[in-house]
Write a protein that holds these residues in place. Structure first.
Motif, PDB file in Angstrom:
ATOM      1  N   GLN A  64      17.788   7.153  72.366  1.00  0.00           N
ATOM      2  CA  GLN A  64      16.452   7.144  72.038  1.00  0.00           C
ATOM      3  C   GLN A  64      15.979   7.473  70.587  1.00  0.00           C
ATOM      4  OE1 GLN A  64      16.934   9.491  74.082  1.00  0.00           O
ATOM      5  NE2 GLN A  64      16.136  11.247  73.366  1.00  0.00           N
ATOM      6  N   ALA A  65      16.836   7.927  69.908  1.00  0.00           N
ATOM      7  CA  ALA A  65      16.663   7.948  68.580  1.00  0.00           C
ATOM      8  C   ALA A  65      17.158   6.949  67.556  1.00  0.00           C
ATOM      9  CB  ALA A  65      17.547   9.429  68.126  1.00  0.00           C
ATOM     10  N   ALA A  66      17.394   5.766  68.314  1.00  0.00           N
ATOM     11  CA  ALA A  66      17.914   4.658  67.360  1.00  0.00           C
ATOM     12  C   ALA A  66      17.204   3.296  68.172  1.00  0.00           C
ATOM     13  CB  ALA A  66      19.392   4.377  67.341  1.00  0.00           C
ATOM     14  N   VAL A  67      17.013   2.251  67.234  1.00  0.00           N
ATOM     15  CA  VAL A  67      16.671   1.043  67.920  1.00  0.00           C
ATOM     16  C   VAL A  67      17.684  -0.013  67.632  1.00  0.00           C
ATOM     17  CG1 VAL A  67      15.636   0.334  65.460  1.00  0.00           C
ATOM     18  CG2 VAL A  67      14.916  -0.610  67.529  1.00  0.00           C
ATOM     19  N   GLY A  68      18.032  -0.724  68.725  1.00  0.00           N
ATOM     20  CA  GLY A  68      18.875  -1.891  68.681  1.00  0.00           C
ATOM     21  C   GLY A  68      18.139  -3.197  68.462  1.00  0.00           C
ATOM     22  N   ILE A  69      18.948  -3.875  67.619  1.00  0.00           N
ATOM     23  CA  ILE A  69      18.312  -5.136  67.054  1.00  0.00           C
ATOM     24  C   ILE A  69      19.327  -6.104  67.340  1.00  0.00           C
ATOM     25  CG2 ILE A  69      16.805  -6.369  65.117  1.00  0.00           C
ATOM     26  CD1 ILE A  69      16.549  -3.656  63.916  1.00  0.00           C
ATOM     27  N   ILE A  70      18.918  -7.391  68.069  1.00  0.00           N
ATOM     28  CA  ILE A  70      19.760  -8.498  68.161  1.00  0.00           C
ATOM     29  C   ILE A  70      19.310  -9.763  67.222  1.00  0.00           C
ATOM     30  CG2 ILE A  70      20.932 -10.192  69.732  1.00  0.00           C
ATOM     31  CD1 ILE A  70      20.413  -8.005  72.282  1.00  0.00           C
ATOM     32  N   ALA A  71      20.067  -9.913  66.338  1.00  0.00           N
ATOM     33  CA  ALA A  71      19.789 -10.597  65.300  1.00  0.00           C
ATOM     34  C   ALA A  71      19.467 -12.392  65.881  1.00  0.00           C
ATOM     35  CB  ALA A  71      20.467 -10.841  64.081  1.00  0.00           C
ATOM     36  N   LYS A  72      18.453 -12.956  65.558  1.00  0.00           N
ATOM     37  CA  LYS A  72      18.283 -14.679  65.861  1.00  0.00           C
ATOM     38  C   LYS A  72      19.878 -15.198  65.380  1.00  0.00           C
ATOM     39  CE  LYS A  72      13.660 -15.075  66.305  1.00  0.00           C
ATOM     40  NZ  LYS A  72      12.167 -15.592  65.729  1.00  0.00           N
ATOM     41  N   LYS A  73      20.376 -16.253  66.055  1.00  0.00           N
ATOM     42  CA  LYS A  73      21.550 -16.857  65.770  1.00  0.00           C
ATOM     43  C   LYS A  73      21.398 -17.248  64.318  1.00  0.00           C
ATOM     44  CE  LYS A  73      24.924 -20.401  67.153  1.00  0.00           C
ATOM     45  NZ  LYS A  73      25.195 -21.486  68.404  1.00  0.00           N
ATOM     46  N   GLU A  74      20.302 -17.845  64.068  1.00  0.00           N
ATOM     47  CA  GLU A  74      20.319 -18.573  62.511  1.00  0.00           C
ATOM     48  C   GLU A  74      20.072 -17.350  61.500  1.00  0.00           C
ATOM     49  OE1 GLU A  74      15.974 -18.542  64.482  1.00  0.00           O
ATOM     50  OE2 GLU A  74      18.206 -18.833  64.773  1.00  0.00           O
ATOM     51  N   ILE A  75      19.775 -16.191  61.940  1.00  0.00           N
ATOM     52  CA  ILE A  75      19.699 -15.120  60.923  1.00  0.00           C
ATOM     53  C   ILE A  75      21.209 -14.479  60.658  1.00  0.00           C
ATOM     54  CG2 ILE A  75      18.761 -12.705  60.554  1.00  0.00           C
ATOM     55  CD1 ILE A  75      16.845 -14.858  59.922  1.00  0.00           C
ATOM     56  N   GLY A  76      21.805 -14.099  61.772  1.00  0.00           N
ATOM     57  CA  GLY A  76      23.157 -13.410  61.749  1.00  0.00           C
ATOM     58  C   GLY A  76      22.973 -11.965  61.582  1.00  0.00           C
ATOM     59  N   TYR A  77      23.955 -11.239  62.425  1.00  0.00           N
ATOM     60  CA  TYR A  77      23.880  -9.846  62.232  1.00  0.00           C
ATOM     61  C   TYR A  77      24.207  -9.338  60.604  1.00  0.00           C
ATOM     62  CZ  TYR A  77      29.064  -9.323  62.225  1.00  0.00           C
ATOM     63  OH  TYR A  77      30.543  -9.308  61.844  1.00  0.00           O
ATOM     64  N   ALA A  78      25.238  -9.972  60.265  1.00  0.00           N
ATOM     65  CA  ALA A  78      25.671  -9.442  58.712  1.00  0.00           C
ATOM     66  C   ALA A  78      24.336  -9.456  57.702  1.00  0.00           C
ATOM     67  CB  ALA A  78      26.633 -10.418  58.238  1.00  0.00           C
ATOM     68  N   PHE A  79      23.538 -10.620  57.818  1.00  0.00           N
ATOM     69  CA  PHE A  79      22.390 -10.601  56.822  1.00  0.00           C
ATOM     70  C   PHE A  79      21.363  -9.472  57.332  1.00  0.00           C
ATOM     71  CE2 PHE A  79      17.844 -11.850  56.060  1.00  0.00           C
ATOM     72  CZ  PHE A  79      17.788 -12.345  54.855  1.00  0.00           C
TER      73      PHE A  79
ATOM     74  N   GLU B  86      27.780  -7.026  71.512  1.00  0.00           N
ATOM     75  CA  GLU B  86      28.486  -6.981  70.412  1.00  0.00           C
ATOM     76  C   GLU B  86      27.712  -7.582  69.369  1.00  0.00           C
ATOM     77  OE1 GLU B  86      32.759  -8.946  68.529  1.00  0.00           O
ATOM     78  OE2 GLU B  86      32.018  -9.467  70.588  1.00  0.00           O
ATOM     79  N   ASN B  87      27.750  -7.222  68.248  1.00  0.00           N
ATOM     80  CA  ASN B  87      27.055  -7.562  66.989  1.00  0.00           C
ATOM     81  C   ASN B  87      25.561  -6.975  66.887  1.00  0.00           C
ATOM     82  OD1 ASN B  87      29.432  -8.721  65.870  1.00  0.00           O
ATOM     83  ND2 ASN B  87      28.997 -10.729  66.753  1.00  0.00           N
ATOM     84  N   THR B  88      25.264  -6.605  67.902  1.00  0.00           N
ATOM     85  CA  THR B  88      23.649  -5.713  67.983  1.00  0.00           C
ATOM     86  C   THR B  88      23.882  -4.936  66.870  1.00  0.00           C
ATOM     87  OG1 THR B  88      23.263  -6.124  70.211  1.00  0.00           O
ATOM     88  CG2 THR B  88      22.060  -4.163  68.991  1.00  0.00           C
ATOM     89  N   VAL B  89      22.873  -4.796  65.837  1.00  0.00           N
ATOM     90  CA  VAL B  89      22.604  -3.709  64.675  1.00  0.00           C
ATOM     91  C   VAL B  89      21.706  -2.394  65.371  1.00  0.00           C
ATOM     92  CG1 VAL B  89      21.732  -3.259  62.479  1.00  0.00           C
ATOM     93  CG2 VAL B  89      22.862  -5.547  62.995  1.00  0.00           C
ATOM     94  N   LEU B  90      22.356  -1.519  65.490  1.00  0.00           N
ATOM     95  CA  LEU B  90      21.657  -0.030  65.518  1.00  0.00           C
ATOM     96  C   LEU B  90      21.236   0.579  64.332  1.00  0.00           C
ATOM     97  CD1 LEU B  90      24.086   1.565  68.302  1.00  0.00           C
ATOM     98  CD2 LEU B  90      22.203  -0.119  68.664  1.00  0.00           C
TER      99      LEU B  90
END
Length: 378
Positions: free
Chosen positions: A288-303, A261-265
């Motif tokens: 494979q047409a997308a990249v998944g990015i898990i934000a560091k805790k201090e960064i946050g998915y919203a930012f 949850e909260n991964t940015v695609l």
């Protein structure tokens, strides 16, 4: 109208094509034509009529039926439906009937020689409809209006909230409005507030990886319990249920990755999807047409989401490919961005995280109401 003629475009009349038929109730578009453009070939669909897409590749994925809220122009791939006899039925009832009979419309779909789809107008006009009394029609319309109106209200609230979040991001991290009285230093991205850093997107992530597609010919790989998103489902918002699901066997025997949850695609292949974003609401996989990015805790998915959204045009300008404009994971990882100090980032997230939580809750309600609607209408 001729797209090369500037006199026809940039006016005040919304112009509807297949690409703009994504809203159930339609009143505007990304493209506008002038009065000259209208005279050069378009027609007007009047308020309280119906638009039906009858030709184009989009028909293989959906049968868009839109209710016209205010006058719009439309192109040759779209049919405008108006009532012949108001005393027999209501235009709203006909709209909801068509919306609830998408499978019937899909069964009429024919393939053209260029790989697109079409619905034959004569066959469509000969469809049989069992009409209840006008009193019963009014009851059905009232119930559906309640559902559609609540869905539309939530969409508008979300659009307003996201606009607020984007405006705040731009004010803080593009225009530097709250920090203009402080010291600035030179950087590769121009003048930036002192203490801020230029880093790569991968520096903001605890994990970053492209997805994969299980073999489509193996029936044991699909119809499982694991959500599997394709880039056409990325529409700059939260992602709930996917169109397709895969099995544990498929996950083990393919390049698909299960991310939380909260991964940015982010879509990285082919216009028009390249650059589009999505936020997972539960563990899911993707192609494979997308990249998944898990934000560091201090960064946050919203930012992270707002950052990638603000950099979309610049990122897409780096896309390469003769036939299709593509990014790749390496380009996205190495892309240079500006990151504020941790205390400023924390202050920003304290404001924006509740906004995203509200958007997520509203989207969940839209998802549930849409499921109820699609169950009741047929």
């Amino acid at each position: 109208p001729d797209k090369s003629n500037p006199d026809y475009w940039g006016g005040s009349i919304p112009w509807i094509s297949a690409k703009s038929m994504y809203d159930d109730f339609i009143s505007t578009s990304d493209l506008f034509i002038t009065e000259e453009g209208l005279q050069a070939g378009s027609k007007i669909a009047k308020k309280d009529s119906i638009l039906l897409l009858t030709r184009g590749s989009g028909l293989f994925n959906r049968i868009p039926v839109c209710y016209v809220v205010s006058d719009v122009a439309y192109n040759q791939d779209v049919k405008n439906i108006v009532l012949k006899q108001e005393n027999v039925t209501s235009i709203k009832f006909l709209y909801y009937w068509l919306y609830g009979n998408k499978e019937l419309l899909s069964s009429m779909l024919e393939t053209t020689g260029i790989g697109a789809g079409k619905i034959d107008t004569k066959r469509f006009l000969n469809l049989s409809i069992s009409l209840p009394s006008q009193k019963e029609q009014a009851r059905y319309i009232h119930l559906m209006d309640l559902l559609f109106d609540k869905i539309e209200l939530n969409r508008r609230i979300n659009a307003n909230l996201e606009a607020q979040a984007q405006a705040l991001f731009r004010s803080w991290f593009v225009d530097f409005e709250p920090f203009r009285d402080g010291p600035f230093v030179d950087s590769e991205l121009g003048k930036i507030p002192q203490g801020w850093e230029i880093c790569c997107v991968e520096d903001l992530a605890s994990y970053m990886v492209s997805g994969g597609t299980p073999k489509s010919l193996d029936s044991s790989y699909y119809n499982g319990d694991i959500r599997w998103f394709t880039t056409k489902e990325l529409k700059d918002g939260f992602l709930f249920d996917s169109e397709k699901h895969i099995s544990e066997t498929a996950l083990k025997n393919s390049a698909a990755k299960l991310l939380p949850e909260n991964t940015v695609l982010m879509a990285i292949y082919a216009s028009p999807t390249v650059g589009r974003l999505g936020i997972l609401t539960a563990e899911s996989t993707y192609n494979q047409a997308a990249v998944g990015i898990i934000a560091k805790k201090e960064i946050g998915y919203a930012f992270l989401y707002l950052l990638l959204l603000s950099e979309r045009t610049n990122l897409n300008n780096l896309a390469s490919g003769a036939a299709q404009q593509n990014l790749n994971v390496g380009i996205v990882k190495r892309y240079r961005v500006l990151v504020p100090t941790i205390d400023i980032l924390n202050s920003f997230n304290e404001i924006v995280n509740p906004i995203f939580t509200t958007i997520k809750n509203n989207t969940a309600q839209i998802h549930n109401l849409s499921a109820l609607r699609d169950t009741l209408l047929p």
